[in-house]
Design a protein around this motif. Structure first.
Motif, PDB file in Angstrom:
ATOM      1  N   TRP A 234       0.837  -1.206   0.000  1.00 33.11           N
ATOM      2  CA  TRP A 234       0.000   0.000   0.000  1.00 33.11           C
ATOM      3  C   TRP A 234       0.871   1.254   0.000  1.00 33.11           C
ATOM      4  CZ3 TRP A 234      -3.887  -2.244  -1.657  1.00 33.11           C
ATOM      5  CH2 TRP A 234      -4.538  -3.294  -1.024  1.00 33.11           C
ATOM      6  N   ASN A 235       2.111   1.124  -0.398  1.00 35.34           N
ATOM      7  CA  ASN A 235       3.073   2.228  -0.377  1.00 35.34           C
ATOM      8  C   ASN A 235       3.110   2.905  -1.746  1.00 35.34           C
ATOM      9  OD1 ASN A 235       5.362   3.842  -0.418  1.00 35.34           O
ATOM     10  ND2 ASN A 235       6.644   2.384   0.671  1.00 35.34           N
ATOM     11  N   PRO A 236       2.643   4.158  -1.876  1.00 38.91           N
ATOM     12  CA  PRO A 236       2.625   4.817  -3.188  1.00 38.91           C
ATOM     13  C   PRO A 236       4.011   5.104  -3.747  1.00 38.91           C
ATOM     14  CG  PRO A 236       2.032   6.376  -1.458  1.00 38.91           C
ATOM     15  CD  PRO A 236       2.086   5.026  -0.812  1.00 38.91           C
ATOM     16  N   LEU A 237       5.017   5.249  -2.892  1.00 42.23           N
ATOM     17  CA  LEU A 237       6.383   5.448  -3.390  1.00 42.23           C
ATOM     18  C   LEU A 237       6.901   4.168  -4.033  1.00 42.23           C
ATOM     19  CD1 LEU A 237       7.978   7.511  -0.467  1.00 42.23           C
ATOM     20  CD2 LEU A 237       6.905   8.346  -2.563  1.00 42.23           C
ATOM     21  N   TRP A 238       6.691   3.041  -3.365  1.00 36.22           N
ATOM     22  CA  TRP A 238       7.114   1.764  -3.936  1.00 36.22           C
ATOM     23  C   TRP A 238       6.314   1.454  -5.202  1.00 36.22           C
ATOM     24  CZ3 TRP A 238      10.892  -1.156  -4.677  1.00 36.22           C
ATOM     25  CH2 TRP A 238      10.755  -2.498  -5.064  1.00 36.22           C
ATOM     26  N   ALA A 239       5.055   1.858  -5.249  1.00 34.96           N
ATOM     27  CA  ALA A 239       4.246   1.647  -6.448  1.00 34.96           C
ATOM     28  C   ALA A 239       4.911   2.281  -7.670  1.00 34.96           C
ATOM     29  CB  ALA A 239       2.850   2.226  -6.249  1.00 34.96           C
ATOM     30  N   ILE A 344       1.262   6.801   5.815  1.00 33.58           N
ATOM     31  CA  ILE A 344      -0.086   6.223   5.811  1.00 33.58           C
ATOM     32  C   ILE A 344      -0.059   4.834   5.181  1.00 33.58           C
ATOM     33  CG2 ILE A 344      -2.414   6.490   4.867  1.00 33.58           C
ATOM     34  CD1 ILE A 344      -2.002   9.544   5.179  1.00 33.58           C
ATOM     35  N   GLY A 345       0.736   4.669   4.110  1.00 34.60           N
ATOM     36  CA  GLY A 345       0.872   3.349   3.500  1.00 34.60           C
ATOM     37  C   GLY A 345       1.458   2.336   4.466  1.00 34.60           C
ATOM     38  N   ALA A 346       2.466   2.745   5.231  1.00 34.21           N
ATOM     39  CA  ALA A 346       3.070   1.851   6.226  1.00 34.21           C
ATOM     40  C   ALA A 346       2.052   1.477   7.301  1.00 34.21           C
ATOM     41  CB  ALA A 346       4.293   2.519   6.852  1.00 34.21           C
ATOM     42  N   TRP A 347       1.225   2.432   7.671  1.00 40.31           N
ATOM     43  CA  TRP A 347       0.175   2.183   8.672  1.00 40.31           C
ATOM     44  C   TRP A 347      -0.819   1.149   8.144  1.00 40.31           C
ATOM     45  CZ3 TRP A 347      -0.694   3.503  13.656  1.00 40.31           C
ATOM     46  CH2 TRP A 347      -1.998   3.370  14.149  1.00 40.31           C
ATOM     47  N   LEU A 348      -1.219   1.285   6.874  1.00 42.13           N
ATOM     48  CA  LEU A 348      -2.170   0.343   6.286  1.00 42.13           C
ATOM     49  C   LEU A 348      -1.568  -1.050   6.138  1.00 42.13           C
ATOM     50  CD1 LEU A 348      -3.718   2.641   3.522  1.00 42.13           C
ATOM     51  CD2 LEU A 348      -4.905   1.741   5.539  1.00 42.13           C
ATOM     52  N   GLU A 349      -0.243  -1.115   5.999  1.00 42.85           N
ATOM     53  CA  GLU A 349       0.428  -2.413   5.910  1.00 42.85           C
ATOM     54  C   GLU A 349       0.724  -2.996   7.291  1.00 42.85           C
ATOM     55  OE1 GLU A 349       3.888  -2.102   3.459  1.00 42.85           O
ATOM     56  OE2 GLU A 349       2.768  -1.406   1.714  1.00 42.85           O
ATOM     57  N   ASN A 350       0.397  -2.238   8.344  1.00 38.89           N
ATOM     58  CA  ASN A 350       0.583  -2.696   9.729  1.00 38.89           C
ATOM     59  C   ASN A 350       2.042  -3.042  10.022  1.00 38.89           C
ATOM     60  OD1 ASN A 350      -0.532  -3.074  12.249  1.00 38.89           O
ATOM     61  ND2 ASN A 350      -1.104  -5.199  11.883  1.00 38.89           N
ATOM     62  N   ARG A 351       2.940  -2.213   9.483  1.00 36.27           N
ATOM     63  CA  ARG A 351       4.365  -2.419   9.735  1.00 36.27           C
ATOM     64  C   ARG A 351       4.672  -2.192  11.209  1.00 36.27           C
ATOM     65  NH1 ARG A 351       6.719  -4.934   5.336  1.00 36.27           N
ATOM     66  NH2 ARG A 351       6.015  -3.935   3.399  1.00 36.27           N
ATOM     67  N   PRO A 352       5.616  -2.932  11.786  1.00 35.87           N
ATOM     68  CA  PRO A 352       5.910  -2.773  13.219  1.00 35.87           C
ATOM     69  C   PRO A 352       6.442  -1.385  13.556  1.00 35.87           C
ATOM     70  CG  PRO A 352       7.475  -4.275  12.159  1.00 35.87           C
ATOM     71  CD  PRO A 352       6.366  -4.053  11.192  1.00 35.87           C
ATOM     72  N   TRP A 353       7.094  -0.722  12.603  1.00 35.52           N
ATOM     73  CA  TRP A 353       7.646   0.597  12.857  1.00 35.52           C
ATOM     74  C   TRP A 353       6.703   1.716  12.401  1.00 35.52           C
ATOM     75  CZ3 TRP A 353       7.590   1.853   7.808  1.00 35.52           C
ATOM     76  CH2 TRP A 353       7.879   0.843   6.885  1.00 35.52           C
ATOM     77  N   ALA A 354       5.500   1.365  11.935  1.00 32.36           N
ATOM     78  CA  ALA A 354       4.561   2.379  11.442  1.00 32.36           C
ATOM     79  C   ALA A 354       4.159   3.395  12.520  1.00 32.36           C
ATOM     80  CB  ALA A 354       3.332   1.711  10.844  1.00 32.36           C
ATOM     81  N   PRO A 355       3.907   2.978  13.777  1.00 29.87           N
ATOM     82  CA  PRO A 355       3.534   3.978  14.787  1.00 29.87           C
ATOM     83  C   PRO A 355       4.614   5.036  15.004  1.00 29.87           C
ATOM     84  CG  PRO A 355       2.916   1.788  15.533  1.00 29.87           C
ATOM     85  CD  PRO A 355       3.729   1.595  14.294  1.00 29.87           C
TER      86      PRO A 355
END
Length: 416
Positions: A234-239, A344-355
């Protein structure tokens, strides 16, 4: 006039109406994370466009001034009509190369990565198309089409394409022979072998019928949307970077220098034989195809949507004032927007470092607004600051509660 800016409220209204149509007809063509990812790519694209628009405009204007074979008047109706059709022919070839050559697909693939098909998909646009896309429109400059005519028909062509990104409109009879419709554009977004690399027109389907790239939507072959090498993010940069990175890695791993060079210009999907043998790419099975998804609690989804709304508002504001901003301010605005959309993309991917990234994003909002105000970009009133600080405070409380709840749940699970 920036037609896209004025169209944004209508885009959002039509997306809301499509959601209502989904509910009314018992369908589910939207997933929140996918829609936010598509819209994030769109916001990033329009913000990037403020920095890169000059590439296409300046090259077109230069070609028009120095290479135009005819002197056409923007006051003539026939010039406008001819330009509208001519632009779509150029767009057809731009779009076709965007599917048929690696370097062009690297830019265009962003638009096809969504595994859903809805009006938010229409706004999923590349941020790197400016690199080579301008080449295909130089024939219009050589023919003498004034830059203002070119820019206007380009915007109208883009706006037309919005409505065809829906599953709610069936085939439209005789219009299927003339225009790009939702049915024949659904084919274009499919990854089914029978549908791939078809229906390239922006407004007119005539080009596809003329050049042999037309394919009708078939009841016996339901469309499976997406790309054969899934984004799975869900990361627009990686997209925007995904396929460039794949090409770079393949080029670096190739034994032949010739392969390292030509991979960029070969047909889409071509890889050096030695690289393909050592590093095969897995392709999804379309039978029982499973869409990319990351489980996320409803509260976290609502939080992501609320945070993303800020970037839609700021992105629209930048479209309104972007042409008046100096380059350093544009670069700073792009960096802040890109970081926020990434968070926001990291948050949607539930990454451990997203918070941790999310706390940093929230803390960045007040100083960025203060810098924008002192740069003279706008005059923030006391009420503006009150609303903004209230928004940040509520967001911080929600973030603290959600991350604290997750930690408490983890400790309870461990003890159990």
């Amino acid at each position: 006039m920036d037609y896209v800016l004025y169209a944004v409220p209508f885009f959002l209204l039509l997306i809301a109406l499509e959601l209502l149509a989904d509910r009314w007809r018992g369908r589910s063509s939207y997933r929140l994370a996918d829609a936010i990812n598509s819209l994030s790519a769109g916001v990033l694209s329009t913000t990037s466009g403020l920095l890169t628009k000059g590439v296409g405009v300046l090259t077109y204007a230069f070609a028009w001034q120095h290479l135009a074979m005819f002197e056409l008047s923007g006051q003539s109706l026939w010039v406008w009509l001819f330009a509208f059709v001519f632009y779509d022919l150029c767009y057809y070839w731009n779009h076709r190369f965007g599917h048929e050559r690696n370097i062009f697909w690297a830019a265009h693939s962003v638009h096809h990565q969504s595994e859903e098909y809805n009006l938010s998909t229409a706004l999923r646009q590349t941020s790197s198309g400016f690199l080579l896309g301008w080449l295909f429109y130089l024939p219009m400059a050589v023919a003498g089409m004034p830059p203002q005519v070119f820019l206007t028909v380009a915007a109208l062509n883009l706006l037309y394409q919005f409505w065809v990104h829906t599953r709610h409109i069936p085939k439209l009879g005789w219009l299927e022979w003339l225009l790009i419709t939702p049915s024949n554009h659904r084919v274009h977004h499919a990854q089914n072998p029978i549908y791939m690399d078809r229906n390239y027109g922006g407004v007119f389907i005539l080009w596809d019928r003329l050049f042999g790239t037309f394919q009708e939507e078939l009841d016996e072959h339901p469309v499976v949307f997406g790309v054969t090498t899934p984004l799975a993010s869900w990361n627009p940069l990686w997209a925007n970077l995904q396929f460039y990175v794949q090409l770079w890695r393949d080029a670096a791993q190739a034994a032949s220098r010739w392969d390292r060079l030509r991979i960029w210009f070969m047909p889409t999907g071509w890889r050096p034989a030695d690289v393909a043998a050592r590093y095969p790419l897995a392709k999804p099975d379309l039978v029982g195809f499973v869409k990319f998804e990351v489980p996320l609690a409803p509260g976290r989804k609502v939080y992501a949507a609320a945070q993303f709304a800020l970037y839609v508002a700021v992105g629209s504001g930048l479209l309104a004032v972007g042409e008046t901003l100096a380059l350093p301010y544009l670069l700073a605005a792009w960096a802040w927007m890109a970081f926020g959309l990434y968070a926001i993309g990291a948050w949607l991917e539930n990454r451990p470092w997203a918070p941790a990234i999310e706390w940093l994003r929230l803390l960045s909002i007040p100083p960025v607004l203060w810098l924008a105000e002192h740069a003279g970009l706008f005059a923030a009133k006391p009420m503006t600051w009150s609303v903004l600080l209230g928004y940040i405070l509520l967001s911080a409380i929600a973030l603290w509660w959600m991350t604290g709840s997750a930690a408490r749940f983890g400790r309870t699970t461990a003890r159990g």
